[in-house]
Design a protein around this motif. Structure first.
Motif, PDB file in Angstrom:
ATOM      1  N   ASP A 168      53.692  77.619 143.177  1.00 42.87           N
ATOM      2  CA  ASP A 168      54.555  78.795 143.319  1.00 42.87           C
ATOM      3  C   ASP A 168      53.995  80.074 142.699  1.00 42.87           C
ATOM      4  O   ASP A 168      54.656  81.106 142.751  1.00 42.87           O
ATOM      5  CB  ASP A 168      55.948  78.518 142.740  1.00 42.87           C
ATOM      6  CG  ASP A 168      55.902  77.944 141.348  1.00 42.87           C
ATOM      7  OD1 ASP A 168      56.907  77.381 140.911  1.00 42.87           O
ATOM      8  OD2 ASP A 168      54.838  78.066 140.696  1.00 42.87           O
ATOM      9  N   VAL A 169      52.786  80.047 142.141  1.00 41.87           N
ATOM     10  CA  VAL A 169      52.206  81.242 141.519  1.00 41.87           C
ATOM     11  C   VAL A 169      50.716  81.327 141.823  1.00 41.87           C
ATOM     12  O   VAL A 169      50.012  80.315 141.837  1.00 41.87           O
ATOM     13  CB  VAL A 169      52.412  81.233 139.985  1.00 41.87           C
ATOM     14  CG1 VAL A 169      51.625  82.371 139.331  1.00 41.87           C
ATOM     15  CG2 VAL A 169      53.879  81.362 139.622  1.00 41.87           C
ATOM     16  N   VAL A 170      50.221  82.552 142.073  1.00 40.89           N
ATOM     17  CA  VAL A 170      48.785  82.819 142.125  1.00 40.89           C
ATOM     18  C   VAL A 170      48.513  83.952 141.143  1.00 40.89           C
ATOM     19  O   VAL A 170      49.170  84.996 141.173  1.00 40.89           O
ATOM     20  CB  VAL A 170      48.310  83.163 143.556  1.00 40.89           C
ATOM     21  CG1 VAL A 170      49.090  84.338 144.148  1.00 40.89           C
ATOM     22  CG2 VAL A 170      46.811  83.460 143.567  1.00 40.89           C
ATOM     23  N   LYS A 171      47.564  83.743 140.226  1.00 41.28           N
ATOM     24  CA  LYS A 171      47.281  84.699 139.145  1.00 41.28           C
ATOM     25  C   LYS A 171      46.069  85.554 139.502  1.00 41.28           C
ATOM     26  O   LYS A 171      45.009  85.032 139.841  1.00 41.28           O
ATOM     27  CB  LYS A 171      47.045  83.958 137.830  1.00 41.28           C
ATOM     28  CG  LYS A 171      48.248  83.179 137.338  1.00 41.28           C
ATOM     29  CD  LYS A 171      47.924  82.323 136.120  1.00 41.28           C
ATOM     30  CE  LYS A 171      47.696  83.159 134.883  1.00 41.28           C
ATOM     31  NZ  LYS A 171      47.579  82.315 133.657  1.00 41.28           N
ATOM     32  N   ILE A 172      46.236  86.862 139.397  1.00 42.66           N
ATOM     33  CA  ILE A 172      45.183  87.817 139.715  1.00 42.66           C
ATOM     34  C   ILE A 172      44.961  88.730 138.507  1.00 42.66           C
ATOM     35  O   ILE A 172      45.921  89.225 137.906  1.00 42.66           O
ATOM     36  CB  ILE A 172      45.559  88.680 140.938  1.00 42.66           C
ATOM     37  CG1 ILE A 172      45.864  87.795 142.161  1.00 42.66           C
ATOM     38  CG2 ILE A 172      44.457  89.684 141.248  1.00 42.66           C
ATOM     39  CD1 ILE A 172      44.687  87.018 142.697  1.00 42.66           C
ATOM     40  N   GLY A 173      43.708  88.963 138.136  1.00 49.38           N
ATOM     41  CA  GLY A 173      43.389  89.792 136.979  1.00 49.38           C
ATOM     42  C   GLY A 173      42.754  91.116 137.369  1.00 49.38           C
ATOM     43  O   GLY A 173      42.016  91.201 138.354  1.00 49.38           O
ATOM     44  N   ILE A 174      43.047  92.144 136.600  1.00 47.68           N
ATOM     45  CA  ILE A 174      42.459  93.476 136.804  1.00 47.68           C
ATOM     46  C   ILE A 174      41.946  94.003 135.465  1.00 47.68           C
ATOM     47  O   ILE A 174      42.640  93.912 134.452  1.00 47.68           O
ATOM     48  CB  ILE A 174      43.476  94.483 137.364  1.00 47.68           C
ATOM     49  CG1 ILE A 174      43.932  94.074 138.768  1.00 47.68           C
ATOM     50  CG2 ILE A 174      42.889  95.891 137.404  1.00 47.68           C
ATOM     51  CD1 ILE A 174      44.961  95.016 139.374  1.00 47.68           C
TER      52      ILE A 174
END
Length: 413
Positions: free
Chosen positions: A39-45
């Protein structure tokens, strides 16, 4: 008394055991890709939220504006059929390449993100290239007009190559000012150096000459000395490829010093929001290139994509102004992320890169009509290869000529 196993029962047990093993393997394979759950996809900036080029931090805020809207609608339905919320983690690097590397290490190793997104700055993307290659982490839709950096297998840009912008500027001058004498103010990084070389190449067969060129760094408190030198060269055309703050200073100097050259400013520094410190009257006549729709904050019109952007901007209470082109780039980057997540065949990093390497006519809400994202694995790494020139009339940008396309033929570095 020995236990007798009925004939055929053993094969059934084998089938059940094999099924259990396959399920375990499938679960293990999914867990081997960090940053993705059911239920989650983690994206970093990592981007400059503070410091002398904090204006570029609007890109991260623009991404969040789009992501917040998607999450408010329940999340993004990915290619495997599961709907996931996008969890965005943003770190400040002040545009310092070493801090960018530190941040990306943290995002990958501690936060276990699925991918990093919208990394700003050519030196910053160079700094993380080896690391992302070793860790096999996608560096997705970099904010750099230099697309071939240090991690080609795991990185891809979004904005047009600086070589494309230089070629478009050169074509305009050849057609409208064939005897132009150019003064060039450029970033003393690979960004500016590539732009300078591309501009030199693009005018080499014409009567246009580059009369003077002055480098700047993002740390320079002022660029007045460089501009005074450029003015003294006798140039009648000023080309600027710098950050927003220095771009505004160049525009103000050109107007208030009595120089008044034809001024072309890279889209990095040419948004209405970026020009305001120069005084909008001083910016009248500035020419830039663009691939995004021009959003007029007071009269956004009825374009469906712009309407969605305006609504999302208001709902997110975004910190950047509605007409800030850098914030719009961020919003478009978030939009591109969503389209890719929707299309990828499996929730893996390999599938993500396969998808972004083979984009075909992908539309985004803020791209100008006629511009779509297109790539072709091993042949075309540039998602956007068309630009439209605009000229500032004192309050808004107006189209200048026809859109210029380099689709499939972006000039090499």
């Amino acid at each position: 008394m020995p236990i007798r196993i009925p004939k055929g029962a053993f094969s059934l047990m084998q089938v059940l055991a094999l099924a259990g093993l396959m399920a375990s393997v499938a679960r293990a394979q999914q867990s081997e890709t960090p940053g993705v759950t059911d239920d989650v996809v983690k994206i970093g900036i990592s981007g400059p939220l503070t410091g002398p080029v904090a204006a570029i931090g609007a890109i991260a805020d623009g991404v969040r504006t789009k992501v917040d809207a998607v999450n408010a609608g329940g999340g993004v339905k990915m290619g495997d059929g599961k709907t996931r919320r996008i969890e965005l983690l943003v770190e400040d690097d002040g545009l310092d390449p070493q801090r960018t590397l530190t941040n990306v290490r943290k995002l990958v190793e501690r936060e276990e993100v699925f991918a990093v997104l919208a990394t700003a700055g050519t030196p910053n993307n160079q700094a993380i290239g080896r690391y992302i290659t070793q860790r096999e982490v996608p560096n997705l839709f970099m904010y750099s007009g230099v697309h071939e950096l240090a991690g080609p297998e795991w990185e891809i840009g979004l904005v047009p190559s600086f070589t494309t912008e230089a070629a478009v500027f050169a074509r305009y001058l050849v057609e409208t000012k064939p005897q132009a004498k150019i003064a060039l103010l450029y970033l003393n990084t690979e960004t500016g150096q590539i732009f300078r070389k591309a501009l030199e190449d693009a005018v080499s067969m014409s009567n246009i000459q580059i009369a003077a060129a002055q480098p700047v760094t993002s740390a320079d408190p002022t660029v007045e000395t460089q501009l005074s030198t450029l003015k003294a060269s006798g140039a009648d055309t000023l080309v600027v490829i710098t950050g927003p703050k220095q771009g505004a200073e160049a525009v103000r100097f050109a107007a208030e010093s009595g120089w008044k050259p034809t001024t072309l400013v890279s889209n990095i520094a040419a948004s209405v929001a970026s020009l305001k410190p120069a005084g909008l009257e001083n910016a009248k006549g500035v020419i830039t290139s663009q691939y995004l729709k021009q959003v007029n904050a007071t009269a956004p019109g009825d374009d469906p994509g712009v309407t969605r952007y305006v609504a999302d901007h208001q709902a997110a209470k975004a910190r950047y102004s509605l007409d800030d082109a850098l914030g719009q780039v961020g919003y478009a980057t978030g939009d591109a992320l969503v389209r890719v997540l929707q299309s990828m065949k499996a929730p893996t990093r390999e599938a993500l890169m396969e998808t972004v390497r083979n984009l075909n006519g992908v539309e985004l809400d803020l791209l100008l009509p006629g511009i779509t994202l297109n790539t072709k694995s091993a042949e075309d790494v540039y998602p956007i290869e068309s630009l439209q020139l605009f000229q500032f009339d004192g309050s808004a940008y107006q189209p200048l000529g026809k859109m210029i396309s380099f689709e499939g033929r972006t000039p090499s570095h």
